[in-house]
Scaffold this motif. Structure first.
Motif, PDB file in Angstrom:
ATOM      1  N   LEU A  10       0.822  -1.206   0.000  1.00  7.07           N
ATOM      2  CA  LEU A  10       0.000   0.000   0.000  1.00  7.07           C
ATOM      3  C   LEU A  10       0.859   1.260   0.000  1.00  7.07           C
ATOM      4  O   LEU A  10       0.487   2.265  -0.621  1.00  7.07           O
ATOM      5  CB  LEU A  10      -0.928  -0.010   1.222  1.00  7.07           C
ATOM      6  N   THR A  11       1.979   1.209   0.682  1.00  5.70           N
ATOM      7  CA  THR A  11       2.890   2.354   0.679  1.00  5.70           C
ATOM      8  C   THR A  11       3.406   2.619  -0.728  1.00  5.70           C
ATOM      9  O   THR A  11       3.444   3.768  -1.192  1.00  5.70           O
ATOM     10  CB  THR A  11       4.070   2.102   1.630  1.00  5.70           C
ATOM     11  N   GLU A  12       3.793   1.564  -1.424  1.00  2.00           N
ATOM     12  CA  GLU A  12       4.265   1.709  -2.804  1.00  2.00           C
ATOM     13  C   GLU A  12       3.155   2.213  -3.717  1.00  2.00           C
ATOM     14  O   GLU A  12       3.383   3.067  -4.587  1.00  2.00           O
ATOM     15  CB  GLU A  12       4.797   0.369  -3.309  1.00  2.00           C
ATOM     16  N   ALA A  13       1.938   1.703  -3.519  1.00  2.00           N
ATOM     17  CA  ALA A  13       0.801   2.168  -4.323  1.00  2.00           C
ATOM     18  C   ALA A  13       0.532   3.642  -4.073  1.00  2.00           C
ATOM     19  O   ALA A  13       0.179   4.389  -4.992  1.00  2.00           O
ATOM     20  CB  ALA A  13      -0.435   1.341  -4.007  1.00  2.00           C
ATOM     21  N   GLY A  14       0.678   4.068  -2.825  1.00  2.00           N
ATOM     22  CA  GLY A  14       0.447   5.465  -2.493  1.00  2.00           C
ATOM     23  C   GLY A  14       1.407   6.409  -3.195  1.00  2.00           C
ATOM     24  O   GLY A  14       1.063   7.557  -3.483  1.00  2.00           O
ATOM     25  N   ASP A  19      -2.109   7.555 -12.930  1.00  2.00           N
ATOM     26  CA  ASP A  19      -2.151   6.782 -14.173  1.00  2.00           C
ATOM     27  C   ASP A  19      -1.539   5.393 -14.009  1.00  2.00           C
ATOM     28  O   ASP A  19      -1.824   4.492 -14.816  1.00  2.00           O
ATOM     29  CB  ASP A  19      -1.416   7.520 -15.291  1.00  2.00           C
ATOM     30  N   ALA A  20      -0.702   5.221 -12.985  1.00  2.00           N
ATOM     31  CA  ALA A  20      -0.031   3.934 -12.769  1.00  2.00           C
ATOM     32  C   ALA A  20      -0.487   3.265 -11.478  1.00  2.00           C
ATOM     33  O   ALA A  20       0.166   2.339 -11.002  1.00  2.00           O
ATOM     34  CB  ALA A  20       1.483   4.143 -12.750  1.00  2.00           C
ATOM     35  N   PHE A  21      -1.619   3.711 -10.946  1.00  2.00           N
ATOM     36  CA  PHE A  21      -2.071   3.171  -9.667  1.00  2.00           C
ATOM     37  C   PHE A  21      -2.480   1.702  -9.826  1.00  2.00           C
ATOM     38  O   PHE A  21      -3.323   1.371 -10.673  1.00  2.00           O
ATOM     39  CB  PHE A  21      -3.259   3.978  -9.136  1.00  2.00           C
ATOM     40  N   PRO A  22      -1.903   0.783  -9.027  1.00  2.00           N
ATOM     41  CA  PRO A  22      -2.182  -0.657  -9.161  1.00  2.00           C
ATOM     42  C   PRO A  22      -3.461  -1.049  -8.422  1.00  2.00           C
ATOM     43  O   PRO A  22      -3.424  -1.621  -7.333  1.00  2.00           O
ATOM     44  CB  PRO A  22      -0.946  -1.304  -8.534  1.00  2.00           C
ATOM     45  N   LEU A  23      -4.606  -0.787  -9.026  1.00  2.00           N
ATOM     46  CA  LEU A  23      -5.884  -0.935  -8.335  1.00  2.00           C
ATOM     47  C   LEU A  23      -6.105  -2.343  -7.783  1.00  2.00           C
ATOM     48  O   LEU A  23      -6.448  -2.515  -6.612  1.00  2.00           O
ATOM     49  CB  LEU A  23      -7.038  -0.561  -9.269  1.00  2.00           C
ATOM     50  N   LEU A  24      -5.929  -3.356  -8.612  1.00  2.00           N
ATOM     51  CA  LEU A  24      -6.220  -4.719  -8.172  1.00  2.00           C
ATOM     52  C   LEU A  24      -5.299  -5.142  -7.034  1.00  2.00           C
ATOM     53  O   LEU A  24      -5.762  -5.654  -6.006  1.00  2.00           O
ATOM     54  CB  LEU A  24      -6.106  -5.697  -9.339  1.00  2.00           C
ATOM     55  N   GLU A  25      -3.993  -4.937  -7.200  1.00  2.00           N
ATOM     56  CA  GLU A  25      -3.046  -5.364  -6.168  1.00  2.00           C
ATOM     57  C   GLU A  25      -3.217  -4.561  -4.889  1.00  2.00           C
ATOM     58  O   GLU A  25      -3.096  -5.104  -3.784  1.00  2.00           O
ATOM     59  CB  GLU A  25      -1.614  -5.246  -6.687  1.00  2.00           C
ATOM     60  N   ALA A  26      -3.519  -3.282  -5.005  1.00  2.00           N
ATOM     61  CA  ALA A  26      -3.759  -2.468  -3.815  1.00  2.00           C
ATOM     62  C   ALA A  26      -5.036  -2.919  -3.105  1.00  2.00           C
ATOM     63  O   ALA A  26      -5.092  -2.941  -1.864  1.00  2.00           O
ATOM     64  CB  ALA A  26      -3.850  -0.992  -4.189  1.00  2.00           C
ATOM     65  N   SER A  27      -6.044  -3.301  -3.867  1.00  2.00           N
ATOM     66  CA  SER A  27      -7.293  -3.783  -3.266  1.00  2.00           C
ATOM     67  C   SER A  27      -7.071  -5.108  -2.548  1.00  2.00           C
ATOM     68  O   SER A  27      -7.623  -5.339  -1.466  1.00  2.00           O
ATOM     69  CB  SER A  27      -8.365  -3.945  -4.346  1.00  2.00           C
ATOM     70  N   ALA A 185      -9.041   7.051  -5.685  1.00  2.00           N
ATOM     71  CA  ALA A 185     -10.185   7.601  -4.944  1.00  2.00           C
ATOM     72  C   ALA A 185     -11.268   6.553  -4.763  1.00  2.00           C
ATOM     73  O   ALA A 185     -11.944   6.514  -3.727  1.00  2.00           O
ATOM     74  CB  ALA A 185     -10.739   8.819  -5.683  1.00  2.00           C
ATOM     75  N   ALA A 186     -11.454   5.692  -5.766  1.00  2.00           N
ATOM     76  CA  ALA A 186     -12.462   4.632  -5.652  1.00  2.00           C
ATOM     77  C   ALA A 186     -12.109   3.657  -4.542  1.00  2.00           C
ATOM     78  O   ALA A 186     -12.983   3.244  -3.761  1.00  2.00           O
ATOM     79  CB  ALA A 186     -12.587   3.890  -6.980  1.00  2.00           C
ATOM     80  N   LEU A 187     -10.835   3.287  -4.434  1.00  2.00           N
ATOM     81  CA  LEU A 187     -10.419   2.367  -3.375  1.00  2.00           C
ATOM     82  C   LEU A 187     -10.480   3.038  -2.008  1.00  2.00           C
ATOM     83  O   LEU A 187     -10.848   2.399  -1.018  1.00  2.00           O
ATOM     84  CB  LEU A 187      -9.010   1.857  -3.655  1.00  2.00           C
ATOM     85  N   ILE A 188     -10.155   4.305  -1.952  1.00  2.00           N
ATOM     86  CA  ILE A 188     -10.240   5.036  -0.687  1.00  2.00           C
ATOM     87  C   ILE A 188     -11.695   5.125  -0.226  1.00  2.00           C
ATOM     88  O   ILE A 188     -11.979   5.031   0.973  1.00  2.00           O
ATOM     89  CB  ILE A 188      -9.606   6.435  -0.838  1.00  2.00           C
ATOM     90  N   LEU A 217      -2.454   5.050   1.157  1.00  2.00           N
ATOM     91  CA  LEU A 217      -2.846   5.216  -0.247  1.00  2.00           C
ATOM     92  C   LEU A 217      -2.818   6.674  -0.688  1.00  2.00           C
ATOM     93  O   LEU A 217      -2.647   6.960  -1.874  1.00  2.00           O
ATOM     94  CB  LEU A 217      -4.255   4.650  -0.465  1.00  2.00           C
ATOM     95  N   ALA A 218      -3.002   7.588   0.250  1.00  2.00           N
ATOM     96  CA  ALA A 218      -3.008   9.024  -0.075  1.00  2.00           C
ATOM     97  C   ALA A 218      -2.068   9.740   0.896  1.00  2.00           C
ATOM     98  O   ALA A 218      -2.508  10.427   1.822  1.00  2.00           O
ATOM     99  CB  ALA A 218      -4.423   9.593   0.023  1.00  2.00           C
ATOM    100  N   PRO A 219      -0.751   9.588   0.725  1.00  3.11           N
ATOM    101  CA  PRO A 219       0.207  10.095   1.713  1.00  3.11           C
ATOM    102  C   PRO A 219       0.246  11.608   1.861  1.00  3.11           C
ATOM    103  O   PRO A 219       0.795  12.107   2.848  1.00  3.11           O
ATOM    104  CB  PRO A 219       1.550   9.554   1.187  1.00  3.11           C
ATOM    105  N   GLU A 220      -0.344  12.338   0.916  1.00  2.00           N
ATOM    106  CA  GLU A 220      -0.329  13.797   1.017  1.00  2.00           C
ATOM    107  C   GLU A 220      -1.586  14.353   1.680  1.00  2.00           C
ATOM    108  O   GLU A 220      -1.736  15.574   1.792  1.00  2.00           O
ATOM    109  CB  GLU A 220      -0.160  14.407  -0.374  1.00  2.00           C
TER     110      GLU A 220
END
Length: 271
Positions: A10-14, A19-27, A185-188, A217-220
């Motif tokens: 999740l840290t890496e996904a964040g 455009d490169a967000f790994p939706l399936l693996e993050a889910s 945003a959908a996963l959040i 997922l949203a570190p900022e």
């Protein structure tokens, strides 16, 4: 996968761009973070099969029909009307096994299949219910993953928006009602659902975990750390709550005032 390993994913996904967000693996990582040491293979197999079947259908059917028939027909993914509040409906591993879930969880499979096959599809952060926006030659169309991927007509979008409490001048604006959001945003949003449910049931450890996933997922964004702190305060982990508040440090304006107020309340409990 352990909980720590899931946090690393999740840290890496964040840190990835939208455009490169790994939706399936993050889910998958979100599900395992909640309940570790489970096998995610069936999720990946289902997702791969969805992309394969969708690729076969594209070209012979309208885009929206191909997507709906693949996900609801071939994969039998649908909303769980009988057990809506079942925690399994928000867990991607459970959803893959049961083929039932909330729209926010089902949308992950729709979006992943669309990405793999080149369809332009995005989540719509519709009030009370995640919808999908599919770009077609005739314009954007809204699909409801909870209801077998059926098309939601503009008039129904307006009715749903009014029932959800939106004002008439907003409920009539399709550009607002169908505004796409990122996969992140959908996963959040799915994690927000878990956070709200956990708080309501008094499961503050689960609330903390879901808020922490949002923070990774949203570190900022400072807000997830405030929710982490609130959950820790509820369960009496005051030192950890202060650590979470420290992570939210650095924000400006009214949000900073709120953070300071929470910080002082927690500190008073430690004295």
């Amino acid at each position: 996968m352990t909980r720590d390993e899931a946090e690393a994913v999740l840290t890496e996904a964040g840190l990835a761009g939208d455009d490169a967000f790994p939706l399936l693996e993050a889910s998958i990582a979100c599900a395992i973070h909640d309940q570790p040491f489970r096998q995610a293979g069936p999720v990946r197999v289902l997702a791969a099969y969805a992309a394969e079947r969708l690729a076969e259908r594209i070209g012979g059917e309208r885009m929206e029909d191909a997507l709906a028939e693949t996900m609801a027909g071939d994969l039998r993914l649908n909303g769980d009307l009988l057990h809506y509040d079942d925690p399994a409906n928000t867990d991607l591993i459970d959803v893959a096994e049961r083929r039932r879930g909330l729209s926010a969880a089902l949308a992950v499979f729709y979006l992943d299949a669309a990405r793999r096959t080149g369809l332009t599809c995005a989540a719509v952060d519709f009030p009370g219910h995640v919808l999908l926006r599919v770009e077609t030659p005739d314009g954007p169309i809204a699909l409801d993953p909870f209801s077998e991927g059926r098309v939601v007509m503009p008039s129904e979008l307006t009715r749903r928006a009014l029932r959800a409490g939106l004002t008439p001048h907003i409920a009539d604006r399709l550009d607002v009602l169908m505004a796409p959001v990122t996969d992140r945003a959908a996963l959040i949003r799915l994690q927000n659902i878990l956070f709200s449910r956990a708080l309501k049931s008094g499961d503050y450890e689960a609330a903390e975990r879901s808020a922490l996933r949002r923070a990774l997922l949203a570190p900022e964004d400072h807000r997830p750390w405030l929710d982490v702190a609130a959950a820790r305060e509820k369960r009496g982990a005051l030192t950890s709550a202060l650590e979470a508040l420290a992570r939210a440090r650095g924000v400006d304006g009214p949000a900073e005032v709120g953070r300071v107020q929470i910080l002082e309340r927690v500190r008073m409990q430690l004295n």
